[in-house]
Design a protein around this motif. Sequence first.
Motif, PDB file in Angstrom:
ATOM      1  N   PRO A 196       0.838  -1.205   0.000  1.00 28.71           N
ATOM      2  CA  PRO A 196       0.000   0.000   0.000  1.00 28.71           C
ATOM      3  C   PRO A 196       0.867   1.248   0.000  1.00 28.71           C
ATOM      4  CG  PRO A 196       0.080  -0.915   2.207  1.00 28.71           C
ATOM      5  CD  PRO A 196       0.845  -1.868   1.324  1.00 28.71           C
ATOM      6  N   GLY A 197       1.540   1.480  -1.117  1.00 30.58           N
ATOM      7  CA  GLY A 197       2.563   2.507  -1.178  1.00 30.58           C
ATOM      8  C   GLY A 197       2.040   3.921  -1.244  1.00 30.58           C
ATOM      9  N   ASN A 198       0.816   4.100  -1.707  1.00 32.47           N
ATOM     10  CA  ASN A 198       0.265   5.440  -1.886  1.00 32.47           C
ATOM     11  C   ASN A 198      -1.191   5.437  -1.446  1.00 32.47           C
ATOM     12  OD1 ASN A 198       2.091   4.618  -4.396  1.00 32.47           O
ATOM     13  ND2 ASN A 198       2.609   6.703  -3.754  1.00 32.47           N
ATOM     14  N   VAL A 199      -1.571   6.451  -0.691  1.00 26.81           N
ATOM     15  CA  VAL A 199      -2.928   6.507  -0.143  1.00 26.81           C
ATOM     16  C   VAL A 199      -3.470   7.919  -0.317  1.00 26.81           C
ATOM     17  CG1 VAL A 199      -2.027   6.936   2.184  1.00 26.81           C
ATOM     18  CG2 VAL A 199      -4.356   6.090   1.899  1.00 26.81           C
ATOM     19  N   SER A 200      -4.728   8.013  -0.707  1.00 25.67           N
ATOM     20  CA  SER A 200      -5.364   9.309  -0.964  1.00 25.67           C
ATOM     21  C   SER A 200      -6.693   9.376  -0.225  1.00 25.67           C
ATOM     22  CB  SER A 200      -5.619   9.496  -2.469  1.00 25.67           C
ATOM     23  OG  SER A 200      -4.435   9.295  -3.225  1.00 25.67           O
ATOM     24  N   LEU A 201      -7.074  10.586   0.136  1.00 24.39           N
ATOM     25  CA  LEU A 201      -8.381  10.823   0.751  1.00 24.39           C
ATOM     26  C   LEU A 201      -9.329  11.332  -0.325  1.00 24.39           C
ATOM     27  CD1 LEU A 201     -10.133  11.027   3.318  1.00 24.39           C
ATOM     28  CD2 LEU A 201      -9.363  13.402   3.531  1.00 24.39           C
ATOM     29  N   VAL A 202     -10.447  10.621  -0.483  1.00 24.90           N
ATOM     30  CA  VAL A 202     -11.446  10.986  -1.481  1.00 24.90           C
ATOM     31  C   VAL A 202     -12.721  11.413  -0.762  1.00 24.90           C
ATOM     32  CG1 VAL A 202     -12.884  10.147  -3.380  1.00 24.90           C
ATOM     33  CG2 VAL A 202     -10.488   9.429  -3.215  1.00 24.90           C
ATOM     34  N   GLU A 203     -13.276  12.551  -1.156  1.00 21.95           N
ATOM     35  CA  GLU A 203     -14.537  13.025  -0.594  1.00 21.95           C
ATOM     36  C   GLU A 203     -15.639  12.886  -1.633  1.00 21.95           C
ATOM     37  OE1 GLU A 203     -14.014  16.995   0.838  1.00 21.95           O
ATOM     38  OE2 GLU A 203     -12.955  16.352   2.647  1.00 21.95           O
ATOM     39  N   ALA A 260     -20.736  13.881  -6.351  1.00 14.91           N
ATOM     40  CA  ALA A 260     -19.505  14.488  -6.853  1.00 14.91           C
ATOM     41  C   ALA A 260     -18.328  13.974  -6.029  1.00 14.91           C
ATOM     42  CB  ALA A 260     -19.579  16.000  -6.760  1.00 14.91           C
ATOM     43  N   VAL A 261     -17.275  13.508  -6.696  1.00 12.55           N
ATOM     44  CA  VAL A 261     -16.116  12.953  -5.995  1.00 12.55           C
ATOM     45  C   VAL A 261     -14.887  13.807  -6.267  1.00 12.55           C
ATOM     46  CG1 VAL A 261     -16.999  10.585  -5.997  1.00 12.55           C
ATOM     47  CG2 VAL A 261     -15.613  11.374  -7.916  1.00 12.55           C
ATOM     48  N   ASP A 262     -14.026  13.900  -5.250  1.00 13.43           N
ATOM     49  CA  ASP A 262     -12.843  14.741  -5.380  1.00 13.43           C
ATOM     50  C   ASP A 262     -11.730  14.156  -4.516  1.00 13.43           C
ATOM     51  OD1 ASP A 262     -11.259  16.861  -6.184  1.00 13.43           O
ATOM     52  OD2 ASP A 262     -11.942  18.169  -4.564  1.00 13.43           O
ATOM     53  N   LEU A 263     -10.526  14.094  -5.056  1.00 14.32           N
ATOM     54  CA  LEU A 263      -9.359  13.634  -4.309  1.00 14.32           C
ATOM     55  C   LEU A 263      -8.750  14.860  -3.628  1.00 14.32           C
ATOM     56  CD1 LEU A 263      -6.755  11.080  -5.604  1.00 14.32           C
ATOM     57  CD2 LEU A 263      -6.033  13.110  -4.348  1.00 14.32           C
ATOM     58  N   VAL A 264      -8.708  14.849  -2.277  1.00 13.89           N
ATOM     59  CA  VAL A 264      -8.369  16.080  -1.557  1.00 13.89           C
ATOM     60  C   VAL A 264      -7.052  16.018  -0.799  1.00 13.89           C
ATOM     61  CG1 VAL A 264     -10.780  16.758  -1.338  1.00 13.89           C
ATOM     62  CG2 VAL A 264      -9.745  15.357   0.453  1.00 13.89           C
ATOM     63  N   GLU A 265      -6.497  14.836  -0.556  1.00 11.55           N
ATOM     64  CA  GLU A 265      -5.251  14.755   0.201  1.00 11.55           C
ATOM     65  C   GLU A 265      -4.546  13.452  -0.148  1.00 11.55           C
ATOM     66  OE1 GLU A 265      -3.756  15.995   4.676  1.00 11.55           O
ATOM     67  OE2 GLU A 265      -5.873  15.600   4.266  1.00 11.55           O
ATOM     68  N   GLN A 266      -3.189  13.477  -0.073  1.00 11.87           N
ATOM     69  CA  GLN A 266      -2.408  12.291  -0.398  1.00 11.87           C
ATOM     70  C   GLN A 266      -1.252  12.117   0.570  1.00 11.87           C
ATOM     71  OE1 GLN A 266      -1.529  12.917  -4.739  1.00 11.87           O
ATOM     72  NE2 GLN A 266      -2.336  10.837  -4.889  1.00 11.87           N
ATOM     73  N   SER A 267      -0.800  10.864   0.660  1.00 10.89           N
ATOM     74  CA  SER A 267       0.396  10.549   1.446  1.00 10.89           C
ATOM     75  C   SER A 267       0.989   9.268   0.884  1.00 10.89           C
ATOM     76  CB  SER A 267       0.042  10.358   2.920  1.00 10.89           C
ATOM     77  OG  SER A 267       1.173   9.900   3.657  1.00 10.89           O
ATOM     78  N   SER A 268       2.282   9.089   1.087  1.00 15.65           N
ATOM     79  CA  SER A 268       2.884   7.795   0.787  1.00 15.65           C
ATOM     80  C   SER A 268       2.654   6.882   1.982  1.00 15.65           C
ATOM     81  CB  SER A 268       4.381   7.939   0.522  1.00 15.65           C
ATOM     82  OG  SER A 268       5.066   8.276   1.720  1.00 15.65           O
ATOM     83  N   GLY A 269       2.626   5.589   1.740  1.00 10.49           N
ATOM     84  CA  GLY A 269       2.497   4.652   2.851  1.00 10.49           C
ATOM     85  C   GLY A 269       3.693   4.705   3.774  1.00 10.49           C
ATOM     86  N   ALA A 270       4.878   4.946   3.203  1.00 10.96           N
ATOM     87  CA  ALA A 270       6.100   4.984   4.006  1.00 10.96           C
ATOM     88  C   ALA A 270       6.103   6.152   4.978  1.00 10.96           C
ATOM     89  CB  ALA A 270       7.317   5.052   3.086  1.00 10.96           C
TER      90      ALA A 270
END
Length: 596
Positions: free
Chosen positions: A239-246, A251-261
């Motif tokens: 799970p190397g990359n994770v994003s927060l979707v609202e 209506a959907v929007d990707l609002v924040e991201q982080s690497s798993g590391a």
Amino acid sequence: MAERRRRRRGATRRRRLRRGGLVTLAIVVVLGGWALWTARGVYEDLQTAEQQARVVRAALGEGDVERAERALGQLREASDSAADRTDSLPWAITERVPFLGDDAAALATVSSVLSEVARDGVEPLLASAAQVTGDAYAPSGGQFPLEQIAALEEPAEQANAAFVKATERLAEHDPGDLVGPLATAYLGLRDQVASGAEALDVAARAARLMPSFLGAEQDRRYLYVFLNNAEARSGGGLPGNVSLVEAKDGAVDLVEQSSGAAFGRRDEPVLPLSAEEEALYGTQLGTFFLDANFTPDLPRAAELWRAHWQERFGGELDGVFTVDPVTLSYLLEATGPITVQGVELNATNVVDVVESLVYLNQPDPLVQDEFLNQVAETAFDAFADGAGDPVGLIRGLVRGVEEGRVRLHSFDAEDQAVVAGTAIAGELTPADPTRPQVGVYLNDGTGSKMSYYLEHQVEVAALDCQRNRQRLSGRLVLTSTAPADAASLPEAVTGYDVVKRAEIERGQQAVVVQLMAPAASRVSNVVLDGEPTPDPVLTDLAGRPVLPLTVVLSPGQRYEVTWQMSTAAGQDGDTDLEVTPGRLPTTSNATISTAC
């Protein structure tokens, strides 16, 4: 005189019996000839019906409703004709004739079932033509058509009910009692109808779930976890990359991201672990975000990921969904290429770029993570914008679900009740306790990206059945496709800590295998690359016996594991095989017909 009369009476009885036998024979011959003549017409009708059913299915898959309606008309005409031919007194009598009866009864059932499915199953869908194409689910500009999606629920449920009823009726006959060609055709029809029922059930569930899931009633927040098959995890990949979707009112929007590391390592698990979990996976299941899907149980991995996210970012989460680069390749077939940092990614090259080239060409982990975050974001935006062919998008997602690459868990009890028991749920506990569930799960044991060079194939067969218990055999083949000079690959590929482990050399890969048997079953006859293991040491997870193995593969090495499993009493249904997906666009997931 009396003796002569007795002889005459005996001769008269014999003549009457002979005449009666001849009459009976004549009736049988006439009836048999009529049955064969009628059966020929039925066969021709059923052939036409089958052909038109395929046209209907293909046309709906392509979104061509007009062609589907024309084919449905011919399907109705042919299936009704077959049903009329077999719904008669002479045919009913034929069903009682030795050697002919079973086949005649099966033909009558097939004819009736096709007629009913065409009328009650397919027709309701086409009556809602706007909802049965891929456009029903397709977003545009980040907005999903909620009303159109919801409108599909009723016709899908009605059609599903017809297909379920047809499945039950087809189960009334044993194909083993039928002549060869008819038995083959009967099995094929039964499988097609069962497949249709399953697909319609999924469509109805999706139509019921998606409005709520997409924020029709209240805003929702989800973790979108982008898995990387280059470092194997039971649940699909790192799970190397994770994003927060609202999601808000569709209506959907990707609002924040982080690497798993970036979540780092905790001193203690983020949630309490069971003794079973620690025995199988160690405390890293709960201390590392990156290792939460060591377990193949998505609901459990989702809980752990949520706890990590909330500890770092705060806020409530409503669910988790996972996607991998292979699924992305399926979606790019429909959307067309995307461009990330000047690199064009298409269906052909995306897996190689994100699972191999980024690590070969870029030594800085932070730069790797930034590139992969942008891949996840750009791919999400392309999907949410409705780019490309909507039918192709749905087809790609469905394939990803079937191969275990797309998974979904909701923390809302009502929504999860809709998801539970389906392939997308990723649960360890089968929905039907009569169906044995066999799992072959793989985890990387070196913290490397060497799983890119791992190929694996799994086969399971049902050998026999005694007292409602089945005996299953299994075979796993692992192959390293790493180049001979793999030791010279960058540390980002071979693993940063490999040199600290005396038992692993650079260029090798350690594959942690978990053979998971059905609940309360037994594992025996384990052979590890030709060496029998008479007393395998098993552990347990959620009532299912697990045989853990660690296999170290050198470049080009092939390793084979075989075993047998004896199911518990009552597990006499078809067996479901689930296997960790890899980087190749294939799967060993399968349904194995019961031996009972």
